[in-house]
Design an enzyme around this catalytic site. Sequence first.
Site, PDB file in Angstrom:
ATOM      1  N   CYS A 381       3.897  -2.089  53.714  1.00  0.00           N
ATOM      2  CA  CYS A 381       3.541  -0.677  53.540  1.00  0.00           C
ATOM      3  C   CYS A 381       2.534  -0.241  54.610  1.00  0.00           C
ATOM      4  O   CYS A 381       2.902  -0.069  55.759  1.00  0.00           O
ATOM      5  CB  CYS A 381       3.028  -0.431  52.122  1.00  0.00           C
ATOM      6  SG  CYS A 381       3.049   1.317  51.644  1.00  0.00           S
ATOM      7  N   HIS A 507       7.600  -2.467  49.304  1.00  0.00           N
ATOM      8  CA  HIS A 507       6.766  -3.519  48.710  1.00  0.00           C
ATOM      9  C   HIS A 507       7.650  -4.672  48.226  1.00  0.00           C
ATOM     10  O   HIS A 507       8.026  -4.722  47.055  1.00  0.00           O
ATOM     11  CB  HIS A 507       5.950  -2.958  47.544  1.00  0.00           C
ATOM     12  CG  HIS A 507       4.816  -2.099  47.974  1.00  0.00           C
ATOM     13  ND1 HIS A 507       3.534  -2.591  48.172  1.00  0.00           N
ATOM     14  CD2 HIS A 507       4.757  -0.777  48.275  1.00  0.00           C
ATOM     15  CE1 HIS A 507       2.740  -1.600  48.564  1.00  0.00           C
ATOM     16  NE2 HIS A 507       3.466  -0.496  48.633  1.00  0.00           N
ATOM     17  N   GLU A 509       6.971  -7.652  47.513  1.00  0.00           N
ATOM     18  CA  GLU A 509       6.343  -8.546  46.536  1.00  0.00           C
ATOM     19  C   GLU A 509       6.717  -8.216  45.092  1.00  0.00           C
ATOM     20  O   GLU A 509       6.651  -9.068  44.200  1.00  0.00           O
ATOM     21  CB  GLU A 509       4.813  -8.515  46.687  1.00  0.00           C
ATOM     22  CG  GLU A 509       4.116  -7.249  46.224  1.00  0.00           C
ATOM     23  CD  GLU A 509       4.028  -6.147  47.271  1.00  0.00           C
ATOM     24  OE1 GLU A 509       3.190  -5.241  47.108  1.00  0.00           O
ATOM     25  OE2 GLU A 509       4.800  -6.199  48.249  1.00  0.00           O
TER      26      GLU A 509
END
EC number: 6.3.4.2
Length: 535
Positions: A381, A507, A509
């Site tokens: 990001c 993102h 993750e």
Amino acid sequence: MTKYIFVTGGVVSSLGKGITAASLGRLLKNRGLNVTIQKFDPYINVDPGTMSPYQHGEVFVTDDGAETDLDLGHYERFIDINLNKYSNVTTGKIYSSVLQKERRGEYLGGTVQVIPHITNEIKERVYRSGRETNADVVITEIGGTVGDIESLPFLEAIRQIKSDIGRDNVMYIHCTLIPYLKAAGEMKTKPTQHSVKELRSLGIQPNIIVVRTEMPVSQDMKDKLALFCDIDTKAVIEARDADTLYAVPLSLQEQNMDQIVCDHLKLDNPAADMTEWTALVEKVRNLSKKTKIALVGKYVELQDAYISVVEALRHAGYSFDTDVEVKWVNAEHVTAENVQELVGDTDGILVPGGFGDRGVEGKIVAIQYARENKVPFLGICLGMQLASIEFARNVLGLEGANSSEINPDTPYAIIDLLPEQKDVEDLGGTLRLGLYPCKLAEETNAYNAYNEPVVYERHRHRYEFNNQFRPDMEKAGFVFSGTSPDGRLVEIIELKDHPWFVAAQFHPELVSRPNRPQPLFHDFVRASITNKESK
């Protein structure tokens, strides 16, 4: 009929209610049940999207774009399900909905009160979660601590649900603390007794008590708690500090917690097969190698702000029999003079997401170090945006290049507002949120990581790469390896002359799982291990 389990907490906060709820969800799923899970937060914010990470930790984004509590990350990782906007409810959302209904005249001119209007709205959110997912079991965690004023409407609502649908369809699990007093050399049950007394005074009798403790709980102590709290001795579950979070479901299973739940709810399902999960825990406990990753961020004092990033790194490490050690580097302290000292001993560098200008220049210095020294780099990001700015400044020579978020007067706005964001005034819920497709260019690190032409990832941002700089940056060796399907929005960038330098606007993750690491994290950790071995 759908069954409902409510998880409450007493004595202190941060007891691990979320891990307990997630672990139980895993056990029930492995019994063949369709499980969904939700978190009720008693604060008046509509969602945590505009809250400081220091206040709340990470904001976890769901597929449908809800900005939610970090516990939903635990839920998804443990149970391996994708949650939605119905999975996180706040007091702010409840009151906002009730007030909108009142303005529309839906209460027919009646006096709007906490009971029944607020409690009915809370109950509807519980039932809706089950309807939307066609769940066999809905697990609802009530945030906060029993005794907090903010929690009272939620506790009253879940009390009423038992009357509405019957005791065989509802179960209450209460998580408490048994403190160990070193001076006295003994553990104390009194705080738990008082917490249960408080809960019972509100009309809720817990069916299971989960006691968080540093030390083993003796059978005598369990008998005492069962007597004073009016539950079966077997329903006193010990939750001792674990060497890995992923061992908690196995600990609960050893104490037959899932069987107690099924017996109470009249669920006749076979025992949970935890063979794969047990193998995962054994792997986690016996990792033979190590690698060190520098995480350069602005919220490093509160590691919960990056909890999904850390978990994703660990998941990637598991597949390489490697323990990933995270070195926390405060971006505000990074300078050109000390960057070698701060990150020189690491095998890879990661710059995570964030908002605002604090720590930005330190992150850019760390990114420059990774680029120039061929250190594997993953940007997320804001990390992707700053990697673009660093390249523009130090390779293209665009002095003063920046993001219009950080410097509205920059002569070179490498990162700028999305066109649809130009006239937006509200900050809450107005970002580009949720799951979007990303088209990958072949023969790139990104494509090699995913091995698919189109992938779907979760986003949370307002600013984007400014396309007017794409031609010049491409000529200089900057690769746009992932874009929106129409090619308009830049999603992934990387460098041609670097072993592994990749950054994503989304993102990654958020979708990692302990048994299924996210591809970019997987490849980043692989590159970091290779870098370590080549030193």
